[in-house]
Design a protein around this motif. Structure first.
Motif, short mmCIF file in Angstrom:
data_model
loop_
_atom_site.label_atom_id
_atom_site.label_comp_id
_atom_site.label_asym_id
_atom_site.label_seq_id
_atom_site.Cartn_x
_atom_site.Cartn_y
_atom_site.Cartn_z
N ILE A 44 46.01 -17.44 37.35
CA ILE A 44 46.06 -18.69 38.11
C ILE A 44 46.65 -18.42 39.49
CG2 ILE A 44 46.91 -21.07 38.15
CD1 ILE A 44 45.07 -20.45 35.77
N THR A 45 45.99 -18.91 40.51
CA THR A 45 46.53 -18.82 41.87
C THR A 45 47.44 -20.02 42.11
OG1 THR A 45 44.56 -17.68 42.68
CG2 THR A 45 46.00 -18.70 44.33
N VAL A 46 48.72 -19.75 42.39
CA VAL A 46 49.66 -20.83 42.69
C VAL A 46 49.96 -20.78 44.19
CG1 VAL A 46 51.91 -21.84 42.19
CG2 VAL A 46 50.66 -20.65 40.39
N GLU A 47 49.66 -21.88 44.87
CA GLU A 47 49.92 -21.98 46.30
C GLU A 47 51.16 -22.84 46.53
OE1 GLU A 47 46.27 -23.54 47.82
OE2 GLU A 47 45.30 -21.57 47.85
N PHE A 48 51.94 -22.48 47.55
CA PHE A 48 53.20 -23.17 47.82
C PHE A 48 53.16 -23.82 49.20
CE2 PHE A 48 53.96 -19.45 45.15
CZ PHE A 48 54.44 -20.07 44.01
N ASP A 49 53.56 -25.09 49.22
CA ASP A 49 53.52 -25.88 50.45
C ASP A 49 54.89 -26.53 50.66
OD1 ASP A 49 52.43 -27.11 52.71
OD2 ASP A 49 51.92 -28.91 51.58
N SER A 50 55.19 -26.90 51.90
CA SER A 50 56.47 -27.53 52.19
C SER A 50 56.33 -28.54 53.31
CB SER A 50 57.51 -26.47 52.58
OG SER A 50 57.10 -25.78 53.74
N ASN A 51 57.09 -29.61 53.21
CA ASN A 51 57.14 -30.64 54.24
C ASN A 51 58.60 -31.03 54.45
OD1 ASN A 51 54.11 -31.37 54.47
ND2 ASN A 51 54.52 -31.49 52.27
N ALA A 52 59.03 -31.04 55.70
CA ALA A 52 60.41 -31.41 56.02
C ALA A 52 60.45 -32.80 56.62
CB ALA A 52 61.02 -30.40 56.99
N ARG A 53 61.30 -33.65 56.10
CA ARG A 53 61.51 -34.99 56.63
C ARG A 53 62.97 -35.11 57.03
NH1 ARG A 53 56.87 -34.58 56.57
NH2 ARG A 53 55.27 -35.91 55.60
N GLY A 54 63.32 -34.36 58.05
CA GLY A 54 64.71 -34.34 58.50
C GLY A 54 64.90 -33.22 59.51
N PRO A 55 66.10 -33.11 60.07
CA PRO A 55 66.35 -32.13 61.13
C PRO A 55 66.68 -30.74 60.57
CG PRO A 55 68.31 -33.44 60.77
CD PRO A 55 67.27 -33.98 59.83
N PHE A 56 65.75 -30.18 59.79
CA PHE A 56 65.96 -28.84 59.26
C PHE A 56 64.63 -28.13 59.11
CE2 PHE A 56 64.65 -31.13 55.61
CZ PHE A 56 65.52 -32.20 55.43
N ALA A 57 64.70 -26.81 58.99
CA ALA A 57 63.51 -25.99 58.75
C ALA A 57 63.42 -25.72 57.26
CB ALA A 57 63.61 -24.69 59.53
N PHE A 58 62.21 -25.77 56.71
CA PHE A 58 62.03 -25.67 55.26
C PHE A 58 60.68 -25.02 54.98
CE2 PHE A 58 60.54 -28.00 51.33
CZ PHE A 58 61.33 -27.29 50.44
N ARG A 59 60.69 -23.91 54.21
CA ARG A 59 59.44 -23.22 53.93
C ARG A 59 59.60 -22.29 52.73
NH1 ARG A 59 58.81 -17.90 55.34
NH2 ARG A 59 60.63 -16.90 56.29
N PRO A 60 58.46 -21.96 52.05
CA PRO A 60 58.51 -20.95 50.98
C PRO A 60 58.42 -19.55 51.58
CG PRO A 60 56.29 -21.83 51.16
CD PRO A 60 57.13 -22.59 52.16
N VAL A 61 58.98 -18.56 50.89
CA VAL A 61 58.92 -17.19 51.41
C VAL A 61 57.54 -16.58 51.19
CG1 VAL A 61 61.39 -16.79 51.13
CG2 VAL A 61 59.83 -16.20 49.26
N LYS A 62 56.76 -17.17 50.28
CA LYS A 62 55.38 -16.74 50.05
C LYS A 62 54.49 -17.96 50.03
CE LYS A 62 55.65 -12.44 47.38
NZ LYS A 62 55.21 -11.79 46.10
N ASN A 63 53.28 -17.81 50.54
CA ASN A 63 52.34 -18.93 50.54
C ASN A 63 51.60 -19.07 49.21
OD1 ASN A 63 52.91 -19.71 53.20
ND2 ASN A 63 51.53 -18.13 54.01
N SER A 64 51.47 -17.96 48.48
CA SER A 64 50.77 -18.01 47.20
C SER A 64 51.08 -16.77 46.38
CB SER A 64 49.25 -18.12 47.41
OG SER A 64 48.75 -16.94 48.00
N MET A 65 50.75 -16.85 45.10
CA MET A 65 50.86 -15.67 44.23
C MET A 65 49.94 -15.87 43.02
SD MET A 65 54.55 -16.07 42.29
CE MET A 65 55.47 -16.00 43.81
N GLU A 66 49.64 -14.77 42.38
CA GLU A 66 48.80 -14.79 41.18
C GLU A 66 49.70 -14.68 39.95
OE1 GLU A 66 45.36 -14.96 41.40
OE2 GLU A 66 45.64 -15.17 43.57
#
Length: 204
Positions: free
Chosen positions: A76-98
């Motif tokens: 299964i391909t798992v993709e990772f997404d992020s959305n910030a609603r505030g004064p900070f930076a927010f992200r996954p270290v990887k965009n996807s993995m198997e």
């Protein structure tokens, strides 16, 4: 037999007893070591027969932990997404993995508070397709509770999850998305001489 001869015989008997005891101890220790050494392949054989597996982890930045019900016939391909609603930076270290269904996996999200004040925030997860939601099992997640970030603090936050092997066969990929929003954001002060706007849903 005089006294000296008796003492000599007693010493020889004691020495023979000590040598015999030492040999027995050496044999026992050798057997115990051999038994312990033999347990390793024996345990592996039992695991192969019963389907059990030793739990081992990969690196924190997107690795997996073997468990007892991994379906290696599916990926299964798992993709990772992020959305910030505030004064900070927010992200996954990887965009996807198997990953394989049943495989315990870790992904890390990074967050940084660039403000000179503390911030409290809460993450809300969502999944696509929707039908995958009930099969995406999170064992550890920063979304389980509110996070408080100190002024200028940067943090790594892990998510440990398993895709249930019962996931429908037609689902080949899943997107895990987090919206990370500030809790209790400060309200902007109205200019002097003006009234601040009334809170939404309340009349004056």
């Amino acid at each position: 037999m005089n006294v000296d001869q008796q003492d000599q015989a007693s010493r020889e008997a004691e020495q023979r007893f000590n040598r015999g005891m030492m040999l027995r101890l050496i044999v026992i220790v050798t057997l115990m070591f051999g038994f312990g050494y033999a347990l390793v392949p024996l345990y592996k054989k039992i695991c192969d027969i019963t389907g059990l597996n030793v739990v081992t982890t990969r690196d924190l930045y997107g690795g997996s932990v073997k468990n007892t019900q991994v379906d290696k016939s599916r990926t299964i391909t798992v993709e990772f997404d992020s959305n910030a609603r505030g004064p900070f930076a927010f992200r996954p270290v990887k965009n996807s993995m198997e990953v394989h269904p049943g495989e315990m996996t870790t992904i890390v999200y990074e967050v940084a508070n660039g403000q000179s004040r503390d911030i409290s925030a809460q993450a809300i997860p969502s999944y696509a397709p929707k039908q995958a939601t009930e099969f995406f099992k999170k064992l550890e997640c920063f979304c389980f509770k509110q996070q408080t970030l100190k002024a200028k603090e940067a943090r790594e936050m892990p998510v440990v999850f398993v895709i249930d092997p019962a996931l429908p066969k037609d689902v080949k990929s899943i997107t895990l998305s987090y919206t990370f929003f500030e809790v209790g954001a400060p309200v902007a002060q109205a200019p002097e001489g003006q009234l601040a706007p009334a809170p939404v849903g309340k009349g004056i």
